[in-house]
Design a protein around this motif. Structure first.
Motif, PDB file in Angstrom:
ATOM      1  N   PHE A 164      47.133  -1.293  -8.629  1.00 20.53           N
ATOM      2  CA  PHE A 164      48.289  -2.145  -8.995  1.00 20.53           C
ATOM      3  C   PHE A 164      49.221  -1.262  -9.588  1.00 20.53           C
ATOM      4  O   PHE A 164      50.370  -0.649  -9.105  1.00 20.53           O
ATOM      5  CB  PHE A 164      48.624  -3.269  -9.482  1.00 20.53           C
ATOM      6  CG  PHE A 164      49.802  -3.907  -9.887  1.00 20.53           C
ATOM      7  CD1 PHE A 164      50.375  -4.592  -8.901  1.00 20.53           C
ATOM      8  CD2 PHE A 164      50.405  -3.661 -11.151  1.00 20.53           C
ATOM      9  CE1 PHE A 164      51.676  -5.039  -8.842  1.00 20.53           C
ATOM     10  CE2 PHE A 164      51.607  -4.384 -11.390  1.00 20.53           C
ATOM     11  CZ  PHE A 164      52.259  -5.040 -10.439  1.00 20.53           C
ATOM     12  N   ASP A 165      48.905  -0.630 -10.754  1.00 16.53           N
ATOM     13  CA  ASP A 165      49.592   0.316 -11.398  1.00 16.53           C
ATOM     14  C   ASP A 165      50.002   1.609 -10.847  1.00 16.53           C
ATOM     15  O   ASP A 165      50.841   2.330 -10.995  1.00 16.53           O
ATOM     16  CB  ASP A 165      48.918   0.516 -12.859  1.00 16.53           C
ATOM     17  CG  ASP A 165      48.803  -0.809 -13.665  1.00 16.53           C
ATOM     18  OD1 ASP A 165      49.941  -1.370 -13.577  1.00 16.53           O
ATOM     19  OD2 ASP A 165      48.102  -0.858 -14.684  1.00 16.53           O
ATOM     20  N   ILE A 183      43.871  -3.917 -10.656  1.00 13.12           N
ATOM     21  CA  ILE A 183      44.959  -3.726 -11.618  1.00 13.12           C
ATOM     22  C   ILE A 183      45.141  -2.185 -11.608  1.00 13.12           C
ATOM     23  O   ILE A 183      46.302  -1.809 -11.716  1.00 13.12           O
ATOM     24  CB  ILE A 183      44.867  -4.114 -13.106  1.00 13.12           C
ATOM     25  CG1 ILE A 183      44.320  -5.868 -13.141  1.00 13.12           C
ATOM     26  CG2 ILE A 183      45.947  -3.973 -14.156  1.00 13.12           C
ATOM     27  CD1 ILE A 183      45.532  -6.623 -12.331  1.00 13.12           C
ATOM     28  N   ARG A 214      53.450  -9.558 -16.997  1.00 13.31           N
ATOM     29  CA  ARG A 214      52.132  -8.939 -16.724  1.00 13.31           C
ATOM     30  C   ARG A 214      50.915  -9.728 -16.714  1.00 13.31           C
ATOM     31  O   ARG A 214      50.120  -9.618 -15.833  1.00 13.31           O
ATOM     32  CB  ARG A 214      52.271  -7.469 -17.516  1.00 13.31           C
ATOM     33  CG  ARG A 214      51.072  -6.674 -17.130  1.00 13.31           C
ATOM     34  CD  ARG A 214      50.806  -5.506 -18.019  1.00 13.31           C
ATOM     35  NE  ARG A 214      49.823  -4.633 -17.477  1.00 13.31           N
ATOM     36  CZ  ARG A 214      49.715  -3.760 -16.418  1.00 13.31           C
ATOM     37  NH1 ARG A 214      50.842  -3.484 -15.708  1.00 13.31           N
ATOM     38  NH2 ARG A 214      48.630  -3.298 -15.840  1.00 13.31           N
ATOM     39  N   GLU A 234      48.866 -10.244 -13.489  1.00 13.13           N
ATOM     40  CA  GLU A 234      47.408  -9.589 -13.349  1.00 13.13           C
ATOM     41  C   GLU A 234      46.421 -10.782 -12.823  1.00 13.13           C
ATOM     42  O   GLU A 234      45.445 -10.691 -12.173  1.00 13.13           O
ATOM     43  CB  GLU A 234      46.872  -9.380 -14.594  1.00 13.13           C
ATOM     44  CG  GLU A 234      47.594  -7.799 -15.091  1.00 13.13           C
ATOM     45  CD  GLU A 234      46.944  -7.186 -16.225  1.00 13.13           C
ATOM     46  OE1 GLU A 234      46.082  -7.874 -16.974  1.00 13.13           O
ATOM     47  OE2 GLU A 234      47.482  -6.116 -16.665  1.00 13.13           O
ATOM     48  N   GLU A 235      46.790 -12.088 -13.623  1.00 13.33           N
ATOM     49  CA  GLU A 235      45.954 -13.285 -13.138  1.00 13.33           C
ATOM     50  C   GLU A 235      46.043 -13.439 -11.854  1.00 13.33           C
ATOM     51  O   GLU A 235      44.917 -13.801 -11.100  1.00 13.33           O
ATOM     52  CB  GLU A 235      46.236 -14.351 -14.192  1.00 13.33           C
ATOM     53  CG  GLU A 235      45.362 -15.837 -13.835  1.00 13.33           C
ATOM     54  CD  GLU A 235      45.917 -16.634 -14.877  1.00 13.33           C
ATOM     55  OE1 GLU A 235      45.410 -17.851 -14.514  1.00 13.33           O
ATOM     56  OE2 GLU A 235      46.783 -16.535 -15.473  1.00 13.33           O
ATOM     57  N   LEU A 241      47.062 -11.537  -9.211  1.00 11.41           N
ATOM     58  CA  LEU A 241      46.428 -10.490  -8.321  1.00 11.41           C
ATOM     59  C   LEU A 241      44.510 -10.703  -8.607  1.00 11.41           C
ATOM     60  O   LEU A 241      43.955 -10.449  -7.542  1.00 11.41           O
ATOM     61  CB  LEU A 241      46.650  -9.088  -8.936  1.00 11.41           C
ATOM     62  CG  LEU A 241      48.073  -8.833  -8.967  1.00 11.41           C
ATOM     63  CD1 LEU A 241      48.323  -7.437  -9.616  1.00 11.41           C
ATOM     64  CD2 LEU A 241      48.603  -8.624  -7.290  1.00 11.41           C
ATOM     65  N   GLN A 242      44.210 -11.245  -9.526  1.00 11.59           N
ATOM     66  CA  GLN A 242      42.473 -11.098  -9.645  1.00 11.59           C
ATOM     67  C   GLN A 242      42.135 -12.213  -8.898  1.00 11.59           C
ATOM     68  O   GLN A 242      41.013 -12.347  -8.460  1.00 11.59           O
ATOM     69  CB  GLN A 242      42.315 -11.261 -11.129  1.00 11.59           C
ATOM     70  CG  GLN A 242      42.566 -10.053 -12.079  1.00 11.59           C
ATOM     71  CD  GLN A 242      41.381  -8.878 -11.830  1.00 11.59           C
ATOM     72  OE1 GLN A 242      40.593  -9.033 -10.930  1.00 11.59           O
ATOM     73  NE2 GLN A 242      41.639  -7.748 -12.498  1.00 11.59           N
TER      74      GLN A 242
END
Length: 574
Positions: A436-437, A433, A454, A458-459, A461-462
Motif C-alpha cells: 500500500f505504501d 501495508i 491510517r 490498515e485495519e 486492508l488487513q
C-alpha cells in the motif's frame, strides 16, 4: 655548336650555373617552366627559384657537385609565384679549368598528382575492403556464373566456412539450388530484397533473409553482391523496437513475506538453469513479474522476452500466433507470411500465460516444439530451428485439469520441470501495508493518510480477502488518490467493500456516499477537481494582473492561446 643546339632543344628544363649559384644560361623549356624572359632569368641565382624551405638542399647540392651527381625533389616558383614541384639533378662540367654546373630541372607536378590520386585510390580501396569485411550482415560477391569471389567475415561465420574453402565454388552449394531471385540477378540484372530462405546445414537448417544487388562495369553485368542475415537477428531488432523486453527484475518484487522469499529463492535458482518453468498462482499475484525477473537474471537477459496470453487468443488463431504461417496458408493470410511468437522469441524467453486455456489440439504441437526445438509454420513443410526458453503460468490447478482431460499429461510433465507457487495476498498479510505504501509513493498526487486515519485504513486492508490480489490493491490505491484530490487519503476514500469492514469495527463510523462510486467514476471526479482548481487559478491571476493575458500565461508557463482556450472552456469573462 651541336652541344648548344642540344642544350637549347633538350626536352627537359636545363640551367647553366656557376659555383656560386648564379644562372649563366637557360634553355627554352626552362623559360617556359618559369614563365619568364631569359634576360630576367639571367639576373637571378638558382636559390631565388626555390621556396625558403628548399634553399638549404640546393646549397648542399652545390657543395658536393664537384664530387658527385645528386637528385632531390624540391619546389620552385615561377615568375608569377606559382609553386612548381620539380626534380633537380646537378652535374659538374669543367670547361677551360672553370667549373660550370649543369642544372637539370624536371617538372614532376603531373607525377605528384598521379601519386596523390594513386594514394587516394589505395586509401579508398583499403576503406571499402575494411567496410566489406567487417559489415554486420553477411556479404558474398559472385561473378556472372554464380562463382564465389569474396566472402566477408560475417558470412564466413554464418555459413561456418572460411573464404579459402568457399572461393571459386558455386553459391548454390551454400544457399541451395534453383533460387530464382539469385538467377534473375545474375541473368537479367534484377535486384531483390528481404527474401526468406531456409539454408540446409549439416547440423541444423539456417533460417535467413537474403537480398541481392547486381553490379555492372561499362554497362556489362559483372556479377552481384548477396547479403544475408539470420532471421534471429532481425527478430531481435523487431523485439527491441516493439518493446518485447523484460522490464522487471527480482529487485522490483516488494515483499517482507517468508513465503514470497521462498518463491523468489526458487525463481533465482530457475534463472540459472535452462529448464522450463511453471508458475502457479491466482490472478493478480504477479506471475509475469516473476517470469520477467527470471529472464532478466538468466543468461538470456540480452535476448527478447515475448509474452502471450493463451486465454485471450481465439482457439482458431492460436496456432498461427505461436508458430507463424506462410503466404496463402489460409484466407486472409498476410502476403509474405508471418513469423510466430516462437520465432520472435528465439534466443530469449517465451512466456505463455494462462497455459491451462490452450486448446488440446495445439497442446500436441507445443509438446513437439518443446521436444524437437523446431517449428513448422502453418501451411509449410519446412522446419525452422528455434532456441527458446519457455516459462508458463496458470491460475488453474493444472494437475486437476489433467485429471479432467482438459490438459495433456505429457505436456504437463514437460512444462512442470521447475514449479513455483506464488502465494495470494491473503496468505501474506504482512505484505499488504508495505505494498500500500509503495503504490501510494509511486503516484505523484498521492498524500499519505493522517495518523488517526491510517489505523483504520490498515485495519480494513488487513481484513479484506483480496480476490484480485496485488493488482486489486494497486487499483484501490489509485482510486483513493483520485477520490482524495489534493487531500490526504482517508477511510472515506476506500471502495465500498473495504469501507464496510471499517464500519463494522469502528463504533459510530458512517459510510460516505461518495465512496460508493466505481474507480472510473473516481477518476472522473479527480479530473473535475483538477479542472475546478485550474479555473480558480486563472480567475485569481487575471485579477492579480488586471486582465493581462500575457502575464497570466507567463506565470502559468503556457501560451497565450492556451489561456484563451481555457477561458472559453471554463466560461471565464475577461
Amino acid at each position: 655548336m651541336s652541344e648548344l643546339i642540344l642544350f637549347e632543344h633538350y626536352p627537359e628544363s636545363m640551367l647553366l650555373i656557376d659555383s656560386s649559384g648564379r644562372i649563366l644560361d637557360a634553355n627554352r623549356k626552362a623559360l617556359e617552366l618559369y614563365e619568364i624572359e631569359k634576360a630576367e632569368l639571367l639576373k637571378l641565382d638558382v636559390f631565388s627559384l626555390s621556396t625558403e624551405e628548399y634553399r638549404e638542399p640546393v646549397y648542399q647540392m652545390l657543395e658536393i657537385a664537384v664530387f658527385e651527381e645528386k637528385v632531390v625533389e624540391i619546389v620552385h616558383l615561377s615568375w608569377t609565384g606559382k609553386p612548381i614541384p620539380v626534380e633537380v639533378k646537378i652535374k659538374p662540367l669543367f670547361i677551360s679549368d672553370s667549373r660550370i654546373i649543369l642544372f637539370y630541372v624536371k617538372d614532376i607536378s603531373i607525377r605528384q598528382q598521379m601519386q596523390v590520386k594513386n594514394d587516394r585510390l589505395q586509401y579508398l580501396n583499403s576503406v571499402y575492403v575494411d567496410i566489406f569485411m567487417h559489415m554486420p550482415d553477411g556479404a558474398i560477391i559472385v561473378n556472372p556464373q554464380g562463382k564465389i569471389k569474396e566472402v566477408n567475415l560475417a558470412a564466413q561465420s554464418i555459413l561456418g566456412q572460411s573464404l579459402q574453402e568457399m572461393q571459386g565454388k558455386s553459391v548454390s552449394e551454400y544457399l541451395g539450388m534453383n533460387i530464382p531471385h539469385i538467377q534473375a540477378m545474375l541473368e537479367n540484372g534484377e535486384s531483390y530484397r528481404d527474401v526468406e530462405l531456409l539454408i540446409p546445414g549439416q547440423e541444423r537448417n539456417l533460417h535467413a533473409v537474403i537480398s541481392g544487388i547486381p553490379f555492372r562495369s561499362n554497362g556489362v553485368l559483372r556479377g552481384g553482391v548477396i547479403y544475408l542475415s539470420p532471421i534471429e537477428k532481425i527478430h531481435h531488432l523487431v523485439n527491441r523496437f516493439t518493446g518485447a523486453r523484460a522490464s522487471y527484475s527480482f529487485q522490483d518484487i516488494i515483499t517482507v513475506s517468508h513465503s514470497m522469499q521462498e518463491a523468489i529463492h526458487l525463481a533465482k535458482m530457475a534463472a540459472s538453469s535452462t529448464s522450463n518453468v511453471l508458475l502457479e498462482g491466482e490472478s493478480g499475484t504477479g506471475k509475469e513479474v516473476f517470469a520477467q525477473a527470471i529472464h532478466s537474471a538468466s543468461q538470456r537477459k540480452n535476448g527478447p522476452f515475448v509474452a502471450v496470453n493463451c486465454g485471450a487468443i481465439p482457439r482458431e488463431l492460436i496456432g498461427s500466433e505461436l508458430f507463424g504461417y506462410i503466404e496463402g496458408a489460409f484466407t486472409g493470410a498476410r502476403k509474405g507470411g508471418s513469423p510466430g511468437k516462437f520465432e520472435l522469441a528465439s534466443g530469449g524467453t517465451l512466456f505463455l500465460d494462462e497455459i491451462g486455456d490452450m486448446p488440446l489440439e495445439q497442446q500436441v504441437t507445443l509438446l513437439r516444439v518443446l521436444q524437437e526445438k523446431n517449428i513448422t509454420r502453418i501451411g509449410d513443410s519446412r522446419t525452422i530451428p528455434v532456441d527458446v526458453r519457455v516459462i508458463c503460468a496458470t491460475n488453474k490447478n493444472l494437475w486437476q485439469e489433467v485429471e479432467a482431460g482438459n490438459f495433456r499429461a505429457d505436456l504437463y510433465y514437460r512444462l512442470n520441470v521447475i514449479n513455483i507457487d506464488i502465494p495470494p495476498l491473503r496468505r501474506r498479510k504482512e505484505d499488504i501495508i508495505v505494498l500500500f505504501d509503495y503504490f501510494l509513493s509511486k503516484i505523484p498526487a498521492g498524500k499519505a493518510p493522517l495518523p488517526e486515519e491510517r489505523i483504520n485504513i490498515e485495519e480494513s486492508l488487513q481484513q479484506y480477502r483480496w480476490p484480485g490480489n496485488i493488482r486489486e490493491l494497486q487499483n484501490v490505491v489509485e482510486r483513493m488518490v483520485h477520490m482524495a484530490g489534493t487531500l490526504p487519503v482517508g477511510v472515506k476514500h476506500l471502495p465500498p467493500e473495504l469501507r464496510r469492514s471499517v464500519s463494522e469495527t469502528v463504533p459510530g463510523h458512517k459510510s460516505v456516499d461518495v465512496s460508493e462510486i466505481s474507480i472510473y467514476e473516481a477518476r472522473g471526479h479527480h479530473k473535475k477537481v483538477i479542472q475546478e482548481q485550474e479555473r480558480d487559478m486563472i480567475i485569481s491571476l487575471l485579477k492579480h494582473f488586471q486582465g493581462n493575458i500575457s502575464k497570466v500565461a507567463r506565470e502559468m508557463g503556457v501560451n497565450r492561446s492556451t489561456i484563451y482556450r481555457k477561458m472559453k472552456v471554463y466560461k471565464i469573462e475577461q
